[in-house]
Write a protein that holds these residues in place. Structure first.
Motif, mmCIF file in Angstrom:
data_model
loop_
_atom_site.group_PDB
_atom_site.id
_atom_site.type_symbol
_atom_site.label_atom_id
_atom_site.label_comp_id
_atom_site.label_asym_id
_atom_site.label_seq_id
_atom_site.Cartn_x
_atom_site.Cartn_y
_atom_site.Cartn_z
ATOM 1 N N VAL A 62 0.838 -1.197 0.000
ATOM 2 C CA VAL A 62 0.000 0.000 0.000
ATOM 3 C C VAL A 62 0.873 1.249 0.000
ATOM 4 O O VAL A 62 0.621 2.197 -0.723
ATOM 5 C CB VAL A 62 -0.943 0.011 1.219
ATOM 6 N N ASP A 63 1.902 1.239 0.826
ATOM 7 C CA ASP A 63 2.875 2.323 0.883
ATOM 8 C C ASP A 63 4.156 1.752 1.503
ATOM 9 O O ASP A 63 4.244 0.540 1.720
ATOM 10 C CB ASP A 63 2.335 3.540 1.665
ATOM 11 N N ASP A 64 5.121 2.594 1.787
ATOM 12 C CA ASP A 64 6.385 2.108 2.342
ATOM 13 C C ASP A 64 6.242 1.565 3.764
ATOM 14 O O ASP A 64 7.119 0.875 4.264
ATOM 15 C CB ASP A 64 7.439 3.220 2.346
ATOM 16 N N TYR A 65 5.138 1.858 4.397
ATOM 17 C CA TYR A 65 4.935 1.476 5.785
ATOM 18 C C TYR A 65 3.994 0.279 5.945
ATOM 19 O O TYR A 65 4.086 -0.462 6.904
ATOM 20 C CB TYR A 65 4.387 2.684 6.561
ATOM 21 N N SER A 66 3.068 0.087 4.982
ATOM 22 C CA SER A 66 1.996 -0.897 5.163
ATOM 23 C C SER A 66 1.789 -1.797 3.956
ATOM 24 O O SER A 66 1.949 -1.369 2.815
ATOM 25 C CB SER A 66 0.672 -0.183 5.438
ATOM 26 N N ILE A 117 9.456 1.523 20.237
ATOM 27 C CA ILE A 117 8.125 0.914 20.259
ATOM 28 C C ILE A 117 7.100 1.922 20.765
ATOM 29 O O ILE A 117 5.998 2.037 20.213
ATOM 30 C CB ILE A 117 8.141 -0.363 21.125
ATOM 31 N N PHE A 118 7.444 2.673 21.780
ATOM 32 C CA PHE A 118 6.559 3.703 22.320
ATOM 33 C C PHE A 118 6.264 4.767 21.263
ATOM 34 O O PHE A 118 5.110 5.156 21.054
ATOM 35 C CB PHE A 118 7.195 4.329 23.568
ATOM 36 N N LEU A 119 7.311 5.236 20.568
ATOM 37 C CA LEU A 119 7.129 6.256 19.543
ATOM 38 C C LEU A 119 6.294 5.732 18.376
ATOM 39 O O LEU A 119 5.472 6.461 17.816
ATOM 40 C CB LEU A 119 8.484 6.759 19.039
ATOM 41 N N ARG A 120 6.483 4.460 18.003
ATOM 42 C CA ARG A 120 5.668 3.889 16.934
ATOM 43 C C ARG A 120 4.202 3.873 17.339
ATOM 44 O O ARG A 120 3.312 4.162 16.543
ATOM 45 C CB ARG A 120 6.110 2.476 16.572
ATOM 46 N N GLY A 121 3.920 3.529 18.593
ATOM 47 C CA GLY A 121 2.543 3.526 19.089
ATOM 48 C C GLY A 121 1.909 4.896 18.959
ATOM 49 O O GLY A 121 0.758 5.023 18.512
ATOM 50 N N ILE A 122 2.639 5.924 19.315
ATOM 51 C CA ILE A 122 2.131 7.293 19.186
ATOM 52 C C ILE A 122 1.938 7.654 17.715
ATOM 53 O O ILE A 122 0.906 8.204 17.327
ATOM 54 C CB ILE A 122 3.085 8.294 19.880
ATOM 55 N N TYR A 123 2.919 7.321 16.898
ATOM 56 C CA TYR A 123 2.852 7.600 15.451
ATOM 57 C C TYR A 123 1.635 6.918 14.829
ATOM 58 O O TYR A 123 0.872 7.542 14.091
ATOM 59 C CB TYR A 123 4.147 7.118 14.790
ATOM 60 N N ASP A 124 1.442 5.639 15.149
ATOM 61 C CA ASP A 124 0.314 4.889 14.589
ATOM 62 C C ASP A 124 -1.024 5.455 15.063
ATOM 63 O O ASP A 124 -1.952 5.612 14.275
ATOM 64 C CB ASP A 124 0.387 3.411 14.985
ATOM 65 N N LYS A 125 -1.113 5.760 16.339
ATOM 66 C CA LYS A 125 -2.383 6.173 16.912
ATOM 67 C C LYS A 125 -2.808 7.581 16.489
ATOM 68 O O LYS A 125 -3.976 7.829 16.240
ATOM 69 C CB LYS A 125 -2.318 6.097 18.434
ATOM 70 N N PHE A 126 -1.853 8.487 16.382
ATOM 71 C CA PHE A 126 -2.219 9.873 16.117
ATOM 72 C C PHE A 126 -1.930 10.321 14.686
ATOM 73 O O PHE A 126 -2.773 10.930 14.049
ATOM 74 C CB PHE A 126 -1.528 10.804 17.124
ATOM 75 N N SER A 127 -0.766 10.015 14.178
ATOM 76 C CA SER A 127 -0.393 10.492 12.842
ATOM 77 C C SER A 127 -1.077 9.711 11.733
ATOM 78 O O SER A 127 -1.409 10.263 10.691
ATOM 79 C CB SER A 127 1.120 10.406 12.642
ATOM 80 N N LEU A 128 -1.285 8.422 11.940
ATOM 81 C CA LEU A 128 -1.806 7.575 10.874
ATOM 82 C C LEU A 128 -3.264 7.166 11.041
ATOM 83 O O LEU A 128 -3.772 6.400 10.238
ATOM 84 C CB LEU A 128 -0.958 6.297 10.771
ATOM 85 N N ASN A 130 -6.375 8.416 10.525
ATOM 86 C CA ASN A 130 -7.285 8.565 9.383
ATOM 87 C C ASN A 130 -6.861 7.682 8.217
ATOM 88 O O ASN A 130 -7.697 7.053 7.568
ATOM 89 C CB ASN A 130 -7.370 10.025 8.932
ATOM 90 N N LYS A 131 -5.574 7.648 7.976
ATOM 91 C CA LYS A 131 -5.039 6.830 6.883
ATOM 92 C C LYS A 131 -5.320 5.347 7.143
ATOM 93 O O LYS A 131 -5.762 4.619 6.256
ATOM 94 C CB LYS A 131 -3.539 7.084 6.766
ATOM 95 N N MET A 132 -5.082 4.888 8.362
ATOM 96 C CA MET A 132 -5.303 3.482 8.697
ATOM 97 C C MET A 132 -6.790 3.120 8.671
ATOM 98 O O MET A 132 -7.149 2.007 8.293
ATOM 99 C CB MET A 132 -4.686 3.142 10.054
ATOM 100 N N ASP A 133 -7.649 4.059 9.042
ATOM 101 C CA ASP A 133 -9.094 3.814 8.944
ATOM 102 C C ASP A 133 -9.495 3.578 7.488
ATOM 103 O O ASP A 133 -10.291 2.683 7.186
ATOM 104 C CB ASP A 133 -9.894 4.986 9.527
ATOM 105 N N LYS A 138 -10.730 -0.268 2.936
ATOM 106 C CA LYS A 138 -10.336 -0.797 1.626
ATOM 107 C C LYS A 138 -10.024 -2.292 1.710
ATOM 108 O O LYS A 138 -10.453 -3.077 0.851
ATOM 109 C CB LYS A 138 -9.128 -0.016 1.089
ATOM 110 N N LEU A 139 -9.298 -2.714 2.724
ATOM 111 C CA LEU A 139 -8.962 -4.131 2.856
ATOM 112 C C LEU A 139 -10.214 -4.965 3.143
ATOM 113 O O LEU A 139 -10.359 -6.066 2.618
ATOM 114 C CB LEU A 139 -7.915 -4.345 3.949
#
Length: 160
Positions: A62-66, A117-128, A130-133, A138-139
């Protein structure tokens, strides 16, 4: 380390049907190709003239991350080979199960301990969020798309 977020844990089609295994393969492979998934054919357990147990994993970057991941398990049992109007067909019980999930941090950018791991949790929860929703929607749509395609194929050939 990659993170796995299940969208659909299990979606199953089960029929007692007359069908061509080769055609079912083509239907599924074609659907995945048309939707830009790479199909990895994994396990082939119990494959003989009467039974089959096959596992595929379909991957869409989907992108470089997912990545979107759709796991397909096809089980056939009590297969009888027959010929109808000059066509070789299979008669028996067929079960196709789908599971889908989003694999995040595929490049292990956030791999490590503690702070990463902590920073990834914050990144996933707040930055991503809308994108992850949108990715979830789509999936889910894709998983039901292949499910409906297989179900339609088998319903056309169902024994009454």
């Amino acid at each position: 380390m990659a993170e796995y977020d299940y969208v659909i844990a299990s979606l199953k089609v089960k029929e007692n049907s007359v069908f061509r295994m080769a055609d079912l393969y083509k239907v599924m492979k074609s659907w995945f190709d048309d939707h830009n998934y790479l199909v990895l054919e994994g396990e082939y357990g119990d494959v003989d003239k009467k039974h089959a147990d096959i596992k595929w994993t379909a991957i869409q970057k989907v992108d470089d991350y997912s990545n979107f991941m759709v796991e397909v398990r096809l089980k056939a049992s009590n297969l009888e080979h027959m010929e109808v109007r000059g066509k070789k067909l299979d008669k028996g019980e067929i079960e196709v199960t789908f599971a889908s999930y989003i694999k995040s941090d595929t490049e292990d950018y956030w791999a490590g301990k503690g702070t990463s791991i902590f920073l990834r949790g914050i990144y996933d929860k707040f930055s991503l969020k809308n994108k992850m929703d949108k990715y979830h929607d789509k999936l889910k749509e894709d998983t039901y798309g292949i499910y409906d395609e297989v179900k339609s194929y088998l319903k056309l050939h169902v024994l009454k």
